[in-house]
Design a protein around this motif. Structure first.
Motif, PDB file in Angstrom:
ATOM      1  N   MET A  91       0.832  -1.171   0.000  1.00 28.32           N
ATOM      2  CA  MET A  91       0.000   0.000   0.000  1.00 28.32           C
ATOM      3  C   MET A  91       0.886   1.247   0.000  1.00 28.32           C
ATOM      4  O   MET A  91       1.855   1.328   0.746  1.00 28.32           O
ATOM      5  CB  MET A  91      -0.915  -0.009   1.224  1.00 28.32           C
ATOM      6  N   LYS A  92       0.523   2.231  -0.821  1.00 27.16           N
ATOM      7  CA  LYS A  92       1.286   3.472  -0.933  1.00 27.16           C
ATOM      8  C   LYS A  92       1.105   4.318   0.318  1.00 27.16           C
ATOM      9  O   LYS A  92       0.000   4.492   0.808  1.00 27.16           O
ATOM     10  CB  LYS A  92       0.810   4.253  -2.150  1.00 27.16           C
ATOM     11  N   GLN A  93       2.211   4.855   0.815  1.00 28.30           N
ATOM     12  CA  GLN A  93       2.145   5.764   1.951  1.00 28.30           C
ATOM     13  C   GLN A  93       1.722   7.139   1.447  1.00 28.30           C
ATOM     14  O   GLN A  93       2.227   7.624   0.443  1.00 28.30           O
ATOM     15  CB  GLN A  93       3.497   5.863   2.643  1.00 28.30           C
ATOM     16  N   LEU A  94       0.776   7.748   2.137  1.00 28.97           N
ATOM     17  CA  LEU A  94       0.316   9.079   1.761  1.00 28.97           C
ATOM     18  C   LEU A  94       1.435  10.094   1.901  1.00 28.97           C
ATOM     19  O   LEU A  94       2.248  10.021   2.818  1.00 28.97           O
ATOM     20  CB  LEU A  94      -0.845   9.528   2.652  1.00 28.97           C
ATOM     21  N   GLY A  95       1.429  11.070   0.997  1.00 28.05           N
ATOM     22  CA  GLY A  95       2.353  12.190   1.077  1.00 28.05           C
ATOM     23  C   GLY A  95       1.559  13.460   1.298  1.00 28.05           C
ATOM     24  O   GLY A  95       0.594  13.737   0.584  1.00 28.05           O
TER      25      GLY A  95
ATOM     26  N   ASP B 245      -0.451  13.853  -1.894  1.00 23.93           N
ATOM     27  CA  ASP B 245      -1.810  13.300  -1.950  1.00 23.93           C
ATOM     28  C   ASP B 245      -2.809  14.177  -1.203  1.00 23.93           C
ATOM     29  O   ASP B 245      -4.009  14.108  -1.432  1.00 23.93           O
ATOM     30  CB  ASP B 245      -1.833  11.896  -1.330  1.00 23.93           C
TER      31      ASP B 245
ATOM     32  N   GLN C 137       3.577  15.266  -7.775  1.00 29.88           N
ATOM     33  CA  GLN C 137       2.939  13.945  -7.829  1.00 29.88           C
ATOM     34  C   GLN C 137       3.044  13.175  -6.519  1.00 29.88           C
ATOM     35  O   GLN C 137       2.308  12.215  -6.305  1.00 29.88           O
ATOM     36  CB  GLN C 137       3.535  13.123  -8.971  1.00 29.88           C
ATOM     37  N   GLN C 138       3.941  13.586  -5.632  1.00 33.97           N
ATOM     38  CA  GLN C 138       4.080  12.901  -4.345  1.00 33.97           C
ATOM     39  C   GLN C 138       3.098  13.422  -3.292  1.00 33.97           C
ATOM     40  O   GLN C 138       2.979  12.843  -2.220  1.00 33.97           O
ATOM     41  CB  GLN C 138       5.508  13.024  -3.838  1.00 33.97           C
TER      42      GLN C 138
ATOM     43  N   ARG D  62       3.837  10.617   5.904  1.00 35.51           N
ATOM     44  CA  ARG D  62       5.032  11.254   5.344  1.00 35.51           C
ATOM     45  C   ARG D  62       4.729  12.703   4.958  1.00 35.51           C
ATOM     46  O   ARG D  62       3.817  12.982   4.189  1.00 35.51           O
ATOM     47  CB  ARG D  62       5.473  10.471   4.107  1.00 35.51           C
TER      48      ARG D  62
END
Length: 86
Positions: free
Chosen positions: A1-5, A66, A63-64, A28
């Protein structure tokens, strides 16, 4: 799962509160934006954040990022939130 930025908008006391809270829950913090480049760079250095943005458009184009945490004066919230949602 992608970590939110998350990007923090604002460099006053509330920005520190948001950064601390996000880090405590494992989110993050990607970057921070101040009212000018110097404030962005100073806040990034003091808070240990990698990116210091020059403009809100740079945050929205990253793009990083969110999510944004808007920690500016209240009168600026609506327009910033509207642009982020678009």
């Amino acid at each position: 799962m992608k970590q939110l930025g998350v990007a923090i908008i604002g460099t006053g006391f509330m920005s520190w509160v948001h950064v601390e809270a996000l880090r405590r829950i494992g989110v993050r913090v990607v970057g921070i934006l101040g009212s000018n480049t110097n404030k962005s760079q100073t806040a990034a250095a003091s808070l240990g954040i990698d990116r210091a943005y020059n403009a809100y458009a740079d945050v929205l184009a990253d793009q990083q990022v969110d999510s944004v945490h808007i920690a500016t004066p209240n009168r600026l919230h609506f327009e910033m939130a509207r642009r982020a949602l678009e």
